[in-house]
Each structure stands twice: as C-alpha cells, then as structure tokens.
Design a protein around this motif. Structure first.
Motif, PDB file in Angstrom:
ATOM      1  N   MET A   1       0.820  -1.194   0.000  1.00  0.00           N
ATOM      2  CA  MET A   1       0.000   0.000   0.000  1.00  0.00           C
ATOM      3  C   MET A   1       0.854   1.244   0.000  1.00  0.00           C
ATOM      4  SD  MET A   1      -1.556   2.587   2.027  1.00  0.00           S
ATOM      5  CE  MET A   1      -1.333   2.125   3.720  1.00  0.00           C
ATOM      6  N   THR A   2       1.764   1.347   0.934  1.00  0.00           N
ATOM      7  CA  THR A   2       2.594   2.534   1.055  1.00  0.00           C
ATOM      8  C   THR A   2       4.012   2.102   1.321  1.00  0.00           C
ATOM      9  OG1 THR A   2       2.513   2.770   3.435  1.00  0.00           O
ATOM     10  CG2 THR A   2       0.655   3.658   2.209  1.00  0.00           C
ATOM     11  N   ALA A   3       4.875   3.097   1.417  1.00  0.00           N
ATOM     12  CA  ALA A   3       6.263   2.807   1.752  1.00  0.00           C
ATOM     13  C   ALA A   3       6.412   2.288   3.162  1.00  0.00           C
ATOM     14  CB  ALA A   3       7.105   4.063   1.570  1.00  0.00           C
ATOM     15  N   ASN A   4       5.343   2.277   3.930  1.00  0.00           N
ATOM     16  CA  ASN A   4       5.434   1.858   5.312  1.00  0.00           C
ATOM     17  C   ASN A   4       4.788   0.525   5.592  1.00  0.00           C
ATOM     18  OD1 ASN A   4       6.929   4.058   6.313  1.00  0.00           O
ATOM     19  ND2 ASN A   4       5.124   5.317   6.002  1.00  0.00           N
ATOM     20  N   THR A   5       4.451  -0.224   4.565  1.00  0.00           N
ATOM     21  CA  THR A   5       4.170  -1.630   4.779  1.00  0.00           C
ATOM     22  C   THR A   5       5.500  -2.283   5.116  1.00  0.00           C
ATOM     23  OG1 THR A   5       2.400  -1.533   3.166  1.00  0.00           O
ATOM     24  CG2 THR A   5       3.210  -3.708   3.748  1.00  0.00           C
ATOM     25  N   PRO A   6       5.562  -3.159   6.146  1.00  0.00           N
ATOM     26  CA  PRO A   6       6.855  -3.664   6.575  1.00  0.00           C
ATOM     27  C   PRO A   6       7.618  -4.291   5.417  1.00  0.00           C
ATOM     28  CG  PRO A   6       5.097  -5.065   7.394  1.00  0.00           C
ATOM     29  CD  PRO A   6       4.463  -3.840   6.849  1.00  0.00           C
ATOM     30  N   ILE A 124     -19.342   7.746   6.594  1.00  0.00           N
ATOM     31  CA  ILE A 124     -18.833   8.356   5.362  1.00  0.00           C
ATOM     32  C   ILE A 124     -17.409   7.903   5.088  1.00  0.00           C
ATOM     33  CG2 ILE A 124     -18.374  10.557   4.197  1.00  0.00           C
ATOM     34  CD1 ILE A 124     -20.480  11.836   6.007  1.00  0.00           C
ATOM     35  N   TRP A 125     -16.653   7.659   6.145  1.00  0.00           N
ATOM     36  CA  TRP A 125     -15.239   7.309   6.013  1.00  0.00           C
ATOM     37  C   TRP A 125     -15.019   6.120   5.088  1.00  0.00           C
ATOM     38  CZ3 TRP A 125     -10.364   8.769   6.822  1.00  0.00           C
ATOM     39  CH2 TRP A 125      -9.370   7.793   6.896  1.00  0.00           C
ATOM     40  N   ARG A 126     -15.781   5.070   5.276  1.00  0.00           N
ATOM     41  CA  ARG A 126     -15.549   3.848   4.497  1.00  0.00           C
ATOM     42  C   ARG A 126     -15.749   4.082   3.000  1.00  0.00           C
ATOM     43  NH1 ARG A 126     -15.724  -1.812   5.164  1.00  0.00           N
ATOM     44  NH2 ARG A 126     -15.011  -2.640   3.163  1.00  0.00           N
ATOM     45  N   ALA A 127     -16.661   4.953   2.640  1.00  0.00           N
ATOM     46  CA  ALA A 127     -16.944   5.202   1.227  1.00  0.00           C
ATOM     47  C   ALA A 127     -16.082   6.310   0.641  1.00  0.00           C
ATOM     48  CB  ALA A 127     -18.418   5.551   1.035  1.00  0.00           C
ATOM     49  N   SER A 128     -15.701   7.288   1.472  1.00  0.00           N
ATOM     50  CA  SER A 128     -15.000   8.459   0.935  1.00  0.00           C
ATOM     51  C   SER A 128     -14.033   9.033   1.960  1.00  0.00           C
ATOM     52  CB  SER A 128     -16.026   9.518   0.510  1.00  0.00           C
ATOM     53  OG  SER A 128     -15.397  10.600  -0.130  1.00  0.00           O
ATOM     54  N   PRO A 129     -12.926   8.340   2.211  1.00  0.00           N
ATOM     55  CA  PRO A 129     -11.996   8.823   3.238  1.00  0.00           C
ATOM     56  C   PRO A 129     -11.385  10.185   2.924  1.00  0.00           C
ATOM     57  CG  PRO A 129     -11.066   6.980   2.000  1.00  0.00           C
ATOM     58  CD  PRO A 129     -12.505   7.056   1.640  1.00  0.00           C
ATOM     59  N   MET A 130     -11.126  10.487   1.671  1.00  0.00           N
ATOM     60  CA  MET A 130     -10.547  11.783   1.340  1.00  0.00           C
ATOM     61  C   MET A 130     -11.524  12.910   1.632  1.00  0.00           C
ATOM     62  SD  MET A 130      -7.476  11.375   0.615  1.00  0.00           S
ATOM     63  CE  MET A 130      -7.215  13.083   0.132  1.00  0.00           C
ATOM     64  N   LEU A 193      -1.599   9.164  -0.437  1.00  0.00           N
ATOM     65  CA  LEU A 193      -2.982   9.410  -0.024  1.00  0.00           C
ATOM     66  C   LEU A 193      -3.957   8.624  -0.890  1.00  0.00           C
ATOM     67  CD1 LEU A 193      -3.261  13.240   0.747  1.00  0.00           C
ATOM     68  CD2 LEU A 193      -3.520  11.353   2.367  1.00  0.00           C
ATOM     69  N   GLU A 194      -3.679   8.584  -2.182  1.00  0.00           N
ATOM     70  CA  GLU A 194      -4.534   7.815  -3.089  1.00  0.00           C
ATOM     71  C   GLU A 194      -4.522   6.340  -2.707  1.00  0.00           C
ATOM     72  OE1 GLU A 194      -4.973   6.820  -7.888  1.00  0.00           O
ATOM     73  OE2 GLU A 194      -3.461   8.235  -7.180  1.00  0.00           O
ATOM     74  N   ALA A 195      -3.331   5.827  -2.383  1.00  0.00           N
ATOM     75  CA  ALA A 195      -3.221   4.421  -1.990  1.00  0.00           C
ATOM     76  C   ALA A 195      -3.942   4.159  -0.670  1.00  0.00           C
ATOM     77  CB  ALA A 195      -1.751   4.027  -1.878  1.00  0.00           C
ATOM     78  N   LEU A 196      -3.813   5.085   0.279  1.00  0.00           N
ATOM     79  CA  LEU A 196      -4.484   4.932   1.566  1.00  0.00           C
ATOM     80  C   LEU A 196      -6.001   4.933   1.390  1.00  0.00           C
ATOM     81  CD1 LEU A 196      -4.232   4.796   4.677  1.00  0.00           C
ATOM     82  CD2 LEU A 196      -4.306   7.300   4.681  1.00  0.00           C
ATOM     83  N   ALA A 197      -6.499   5.854   0.566  1.00  0.00           N
ATOM     84  CA  ALA A 197      -7.936   5.929   0.323  1.00  0.00           C
ATOM     85  C   ALA A 197      -8.439   4.645  -0.341  1.00  0.00           C
ATOM     86  CB  ALA A 197      -8.259   7.138  -0.553  1.00  0.00           C
TER      87      ALA A 197
END
Length: 311
Positions: A1-6, A124-130, A193-197
């Motif tokens: 997902m991000t650079a911070n996946t182990p 709302i978070w689950r559908a649209s976190p951004m 952010l796109e990956a997190l969303a």
C-alpha cells in the motif's frame, strides 16, 4: 500500500508485490493483514479489546452511555490539543467559552471542533476517506472555505485557499507534533494518499486496531495539510476504531493514551512507523493499542465517577 508496509531492503511487501502506488505489479489483496502477524500485535489487539470490553460491561453504560461518550470525546480533544502544543487542564477547557484569543486557544478550539465532527463521520469514512479528511481539516481551521466568515476560534493565520485540501508545491507544514523526519514532497503525498484511500474503500480483514494505527501513522508521516495534521490524524484513528466496530460508542479515546505516554514517546513511535521496518511497525501498532487501553481506562474512571454522583 505505502512505503510503510513492513519491508526489507527491496521495498516490497511480504507477498513480493511492489509497494509504490501506480507501479506495474499489483499490490497484495490485503496488504494490512500481514501486520496482524507481527510480533506483539496480537497481544496489543487482545489488550485493547479487553480494556474496551471493561468499559462496555460497566453498569453505568446501560443507561448513561451517551454521557460517557461525550466525556470521552471532550477528554480526547483536550489530549489531542496537548500533543499539538496546547496542554490545558480539563477544567480550563470546560470553563472557556472563547477559543480565539491566542494560538494555544485556537489549537484547543480546533481539537474540540474536530472531535465533535468526527463522531458524525464513521459511515462516510468507508466510502469516501478523502472527503472525510478534507472535512476534518476544514473544521479544524474554523469551517471557513475560500474566505467565508470564520467560526469562533478559527485559525486566522492560515490562508483560506490552503484549507480542506492537501498542500501544494511551495506550501510548508507548520505542526509541532509530527515524526522527527521532514514531510515528503507533494507528489509522494498525493500518491500515498490515493493508496491509503483505496485501501480504506476496499476494506481489510486486519483488526481495527491495525487499520487505525496505519491510518494515523500514514497521515502523520505524510502531513498532507499545511496545519492541524496531528489533530486530523488522531481523529481519523478514532473514526476507524468506531467504524470498525471495536469501539462503536467512542469510549476509548486513544488521544488520551498518546498524551499520557508523553509527546517524546509519541513522536518516537511515529518515527518507528515512518521507518517502514517490520519492527518499527510492530512497535507503532503496540503503542496505539496501549494508547487506546489507557483511553478506555479513563472512561472506566468516568463511569465510576458517574456511579458515585461525582460527575
């Protein structure tokens, strides 16, 4: 997902897929699930669940759960503001009516507004976190987009155009509570952010604590806004815990635990997340679990006080 996946030296997740958003190799089906198997994480999840269950099992919660939830939100806001530089006594927060007089008051006002708003956003978070993140930043800055009239306690020093959206080239971050590393550039912020969303929308089988810790840590590593990143990130952590069903009434304010551990320990733990190593991630998740446990313990004390008629 991000650079911070182990990861090890190759920058790949445990399944071997590329981590860089937009790369040619598709990510793992559930990139957060391996985090649940890191050393100490299962114990952190179990410890938090036990602490939360203790609150929900208290007899006061049968009839006065709304009061406990409200008090937890207030104490969480006070604690979040303390990490952001406004360490006020709880009674001072209760007494104040004006949160616009000075910079510390504006930080406290931002935390209070965000805490109140966060309670309305789990669905709302689950559908649209951004959308939720933009809303939280807007509320933190005073609820005044594009030069409209500002709310009481708004931060009048921030440019209206920078409110409610990620920072752009040339804008700087002004936050005291981030990890001991410079924030990444705006292109990296946008990609992560796109990956997190995408991860939030697609869902995960990982425990809610793991997801909440990753959301919190990622937002603090990125510091996507010019201000109030800590207040927003800590509110997002609570939104995940509430929306994930682990703490549906919001009675385990993890902000309280983060503050109780101390700002130095909090920033060091954020540094662990930002390291991207498996050991660092495990320490960060355990830190978040302990913070939620301490928040739950605070709510047990509130229940006891209500039972005695002292609150």
């Amino acid at each position: 997902m991000t650079a911070n996946t182990p990861q090890g030296n190759g920058g790949a997740d445990p399944s071997g897929g590329a981590l860089t958003p937009g790369g040619g190799v598709p990510p793992a089906a559930d990139p957060l699930l391996p985090l649940a198997d890191l050393p100490g994480v299962a114990e952190a999840v179990a410890g938090m669940r036990k602490a939360v269950d203790r609150v929900y099992g208290h007899r006061v919660m049968r009839r006065r759960s709304a009061e406990v939830s409200s008090e937890a939100a207030l104490r969480g806001a006070r604690a979040s503001a303390a990490l952001a530089g406004a360490d006020w006594a709880l009674e001072e927060v209760r007494r104040r009516g004006d949160f616009s007089a000075d910079p510390e008051a504006r930080v406290m006002g931002a935390a209070l507004r965000v805490s109140a708003e966060a309670g309305q956003l789990p669905d709302i978070w689950r559908a649209s976190p951004m959308r939720v993140l933009a809303r939280l930043h807007l509320v933190a800055a005073g609820g005044a987009p594009l030069g409209a009239a500002t709310a009481a306690g708004a931060d009048h020093t921030e440019q209206p155009a920078a409110i409610g959206r990620p920072r752009v080239v040339g804008e700087v971050v002004d936050d005291p509570d981030g990890p001991p590393l410079p924030p990444p550039d705006v292109d990296e912020v946008a990609a992560r952010l796109e990956a997190l969303a995408a991860l939030v929308v697609s869902g995960t089988a990982a425990p809610a604590l793991v997801t909440a810790a990753v959301v919190h840590g990622e937002l603090m590593a990125l510091r996507p806004f010019t201000s109030h990143n800590g207040v927003v990130a800590r509110a997002a952590e609570r939104i995940v815990l509430v929306g994930g069903g682990l703490d549906p009434k919001g009675v385990a304010p993890s902000e309280v635990g983060h503050t109780e551990a101390g700002s130095a320990a909090y920033r060091a733990a954020l540094g662990d997340y930002a390291s991207g190593t498996a050991a660092g991630m495990a320490r960060w998740i355990a830190h978040c679990g302990r913070a939620a446990e301490l928040g739950a313990r605070e709510s047990v004390a509130v229940c006891e006080a209500l039972q005695r008629g002292a609150a």
